[in-house]
Design an enzyme around this catalytic site. Sequence first.
Site, PDB file in Angstrom:
ATOM      1  N   GLU A 157       0.861  -1.185   0.000  1.00  0.00           N
ATOM      2  CA  GLU A 157       0.000   0.000   0.000  1.00  0.00           C
ATOM      3  C   GLU A 157       0.897   1.234   0.000  1.00  0.00           C
ATOM      4  OE1 GLU A 157      -2.250   0.205   3.660  1.00  0.00           O
ATOM      5  OE2 GLU A 157      -2.815   2.280   3.254  1.00  0.00           O
ATOM      6  N   ASP A 164       0.924  13.718  -5.029  1.00  0.00           N
ATOM      7  CA  ASP A 164       1.733  14.316  -3.953  1.00  0.00           C
ATOM      8  C   ASP A 164       3.196  14.280  -4.374  1.00  0.00           C
ATOM      9  OD1 ASP A 164      -0.591  14.244  -2.496  1.00  0.00           O
ATOM     10  OD2 ASP A 164       0.015  12.586  -1.177  1.00  0.00           O
ATOM     11  N   ILE A 165       3.916  15.356  -4.075  1.00  0.00           N
ATOM     12  CA  ILE A 165       5.348  15.373  -4.396  1.00  0.00           C
ATOM     13  C   ILE A 165       6.058  14.204  -3.716  1.00  0.00           C
ATOM     14  CG2 ILE A 165       7.513  16.648  -3.964  1.00  0.00           C
ATOM     15  CD1 ILE A 165       6.018  19.200  -4.500  1.00  0.00           C
ATOM     16  N   THR A 204     -17.613  10.937 -12.074  1.00  0.00           N
ATOM     17  CA  THR A 204     -16.404  10.154 -12.385  1.00  0.00           C
ATOM     18  C   THR A 204     -15.190  11.037 -12.701  1.00  0.00           C
ATOM     19  OG1 THR A 204     -16.854  10.077 -14.757  1.00  0.00           O
ATOM     20  CG2 THR A 204     -17.813   8.321 -13.418  1.00  0.00           C
ATOM     21  N   GLN A 208     -11.165  10.170 -13.244  1.00  0.00           N
ATOM     22  CA  GLN A 208     -10.496  10.255 -14.550  1.00  0.00           C
ATOM     23  C   GLN A 208      -9.207  11.058 -14.423  1.00  0.00           C
ATOM     24  OE1 GLN A 208     -13.009  11.477 -17.878  1.00  0.00           O
ATOM     25  NE2 GLN A 208     -14.815  10.915 -16.698  1.00  0.00           N
ATOM     26  N   CYS A 399      -0.338   0.173  30.173  1.00  0.00           N
ATOM     27  CA  CYS A 399       0.908   0.928  30.123  1.00  0.00           C
ATOM     28  C   CYS A 399       0.847   2.139  31.057  1.00  0.00           C
ATOM     29  CB  CYS A 399       1.263   1.283  28.679  1.00  0.00           C
ATOM     30  SG  CYS A 399       3.047   1.438  28.473  1.00  0.00           S
ATOM     31  N   LEU A 400       0.662   3.374  30.537  1.00  0.00           N
ATOM     32  CA  LEU A 400       0.534   4.505  31.450  1.00  0.00           C
ATOM     33  C   LEU A 400      -0.640   4.264  32.405  1.00  0.00           C
ATOM     34  CD1 LEU A 400       1.537   7.341  32.252  1.00  0.00           C
ATOM     35  CD2 LEU A 400      -0.090   8.291  30.635  1.00  0.00           C
ATOM     36  N   MET A 402      -1.414   1.468  33.774  1.00  0.00           N
ATOM     37  CA  MET A 402      -0.900   0.678  34.907  1.00  0.00           C
ATOM     38  C   MET A 402      -0.060   1.570  35.819  1.00  0.00           C
ATOM     39  SD  MET A 402       1.838  -2.452  35.174  1.00  0.00           S
ATOM     40  CE  MET A 402       3.251  -1.890  36.104  1.00  0.00           C
ATOM     41  N   ARG A 480       9.133   3.721  28.449  1.00  0.00           N
ATOM     42  CA  ARG A 480      10.461   3.921  29.027  1.00  0.00           C
ATOM     43  C   ARG A 480      10.480   3.606  30.525  1.00  0.00           C
ATOM     44  NH1 ARG A 480       9.990   8.280  25.646  1.00  0.00           N
ATOM     45  NH2 ARG A 480      11.418   8.128  23.882  1.00  0.00           N
ATOM     46  N   HIS A 525       1.211  -3.850  26.091  1.00  0.00           N
ATOM     47  CA  HIS A 525       0.021  -3.458  25.327  1.00  0.00           C
ATOM     48  C   HIS A 525      -0.665  -4.699  24.737  1.00  0.00           C
ATOM     49  CE1 HIS A 525       0.818   0.961  24.898  1.00  0.00           C
ATOM     50  NE2 HIS A 525       2.020   0.559  25.241  1.00  0.00           N
ATOM     51  N   GLU A 527      -3.507  -4.909  23.513  1.00  0.00           N
ATOM     52  CA  GLU A 527      -4.405  -4.557  22.404  1.00  0.00           C
ATOM     53  C   GLU A 527      -3.799  -4.839  21.031  1.00  0.00           C
ATOM     54  OE1 GLU A 527      -2.852  -2.455  24.361  1.00  0.00           O
ATOM     55  OE2 GLU A 527      -2.337  -0.551  23.395  1.00  0.00           O
TER      56      GLU A 527
HETATM   57  N1  GLN Z   1       4.841   7.274  29.298  1.00  0.00           N
HETATM   58  C1  GLN Z   1       4.992   5.983  29.879  1.00  0.00           C
HETATM   59  C2  GLN Z   1       6.386   5.412  29.672  1.00  0.00           C
HETATM   60  O1  GLN Z   1       7.109   5.871  28.835  1.00  0.00           O
HETATM   61  C3  GLN Z   1       3.935   5.019  29.356  1.00  0.00           C
HETATM   62  C4  GLN Z   1       4.004   4.787  27.877  1.00  0.00           C
HETATM   63  C5  GLN Z   1       2.748   4.189  27.305  1.00  0.00           C
HETATM   64  O2  GLN Z   1       1.671   4.283  27.906  1.00  0.00           O
HETATM   65  N2  GLN Z   1       2.838   3.613  26.125  1.00  0.00           N
HETATM   66  O3  GLN Z   1       6.794   4.502  30.325  1.00  0.00           O
END
Ligand code: GLN
Length: 565
Positions: A157, A164-165, A204, A208, A399-400, A402, A480, A525, A527
């Site tokens: 894709e 677009d340039i 169309t 075209q 993540c954040l 948690m 991080r 994550h 998800e």
């Molecule tokens: N900001 C947080 C970290 O860097 C959580 C990152 C996030 O939720 N993906 O650890």
Amino acid sequence: MPHTPSDSSKSSINGRNSRYIFVTGGVSSSLGKGIVSASLAKLLQARGYRVTIQKLDPYINVDPGTLNPYEHGECYVTVDGAETDLDLGHYERFLNVCTTQANNITTGRIYQSVINKERRGEYLGKTVQIIPHITDEIKRSIQILGSQSEFDFVITEIGGTVGDIESLPYIEAVRQMKWQNPKDTLVIHLTLIPYLKAAGELKTKPTQHSVKQLLELGVQPDILVCRTEHHLTPSIRTKLAQFCNVSHDSVIESIDAETIYDVPLLMQEERLDEVVLSKLDVDLSKVDKPNLTEWKNFLYRFKNPDQTVHIGLIGKYVELKDSYKSIAEALAHAGANLKTRVEIHWIHSEQISRKNVQEKLGHLNGILVAPGFGSRGIDGKLESIHFARTNDIPFFGICLGMQCAVVEFARNVLDLTDAHSSEIKEYTPHPVINLMAEQKSITDMGGTMRLGAYPCDLMEGSKVREIYGTSSIEERHRHRYEFNEEYRAQFEKAGMIATGINPVSELVEIIEIPAHPYFIATQFHPEYASTVLAPHPLFISFVRAAVIAGPGTVNAENKEDSLRA
Ligand code: GLN
């Protein structure tokens, strides 16, 4: 999820080179090239072919990792730790196959690699130019997927819109590949057929013009996929075929769908897969028909729910729903699995305070606190978690999410005043979430996070072990900061248990509160790993907990009964 589907059935075209299908876009952006590409891939995969999809992004960022979600939606993370375009999420969700770094290439990455080669003297003193050096590098990035002879089809894709340039070198690479190997290369142009209400007509002309632009660049599209709000009439199809120089059966209608998961079936009705195969010289009488039984089963459950559940998604980018694409889709997969409609209430964390939290969240059956970076909206996240924890409302932190759950618990249960994550408050007296020592000296913003899949051992007797039904898992990370081990004993004594631990680094990956009906948060994550055919167990268990906690069901007499799949 397998890295590649292992079942190469009799319809496989093994023995022949991979075939390359390019998907370009015309007239307007946001026409859903990713969904059309994923749908075509699904149809080919459902016939037993081995298919991969790749996204080429013409922007100059080396990867989307440094892009604000408002710019480009969610950053999707692959198992091998690539920060990629959210379309890769669609590919994985549709195909149930893992993608890797090679599946998303940007102009930044192409230039980086060409410049590195130039510095190493690999061009032997030649003047380095867009053609052939940049275009060769683009072709190499495409052909690398085909050369592994793992795939029958590589669908590529091209991001952006023709004209677009930025996308010119990519279209030139497509032209060269088609010229070099016309039999094994196909171009699908996705375009918009606008409806003029006042005239009561589909138009169309924009199509075209965009095909003309492609022709000026030397590329004749083989197939037109036409996004439209109204069915294409036979005369519109004829006009498009005639003026865009494609055969009549190559004008494919892509009508607005009720859900993205309908698109593979709509494309099948339009025979997109058959046209693609016959144009690539595959004898249709010798190949299997697509087997979409499981897909249709999912759609049936998705569209015929027994009840509705209300989940609050607390985040700071909620104005742009694409920022939380994988979470929304994972909730939808779990909902379908439980024949439950998941209604997501998108709630901006900056708008939640101690005063209004009851009014904002009191009607919800479950609360999910989303990932994120930086301090904006943190207080609202902490209030939401406090509300869920103290009112026995099912809670899921990612993540954040948690990290905030840990901070909230430290402050309100452990009485560690001003406890915080050192990301938000560098000199907090209680850095319950902290940087690992080796991370502290890094200043480069790209790729300095814990990225990609890491192993995690699940504690015996924990809820997560029961949910996953296994003792060790691998999940994808993008962060991080980490749970600060120094405080772990205090947390566990007070009832927040670390139930998922990285066996190598011993970092805390999951926390839960066993005394709460459902309070689970993950540093990783989950998800990213949820797909249509393999909904994620944590999302299923969270939605199930929300149904059980919820106020009522629509059609089912007994909630627990209705949840039996
Ligand atoms: N900001 C947080 C970290 O860097 C959580 C990152 C996030 O939720 N993906 O650890």
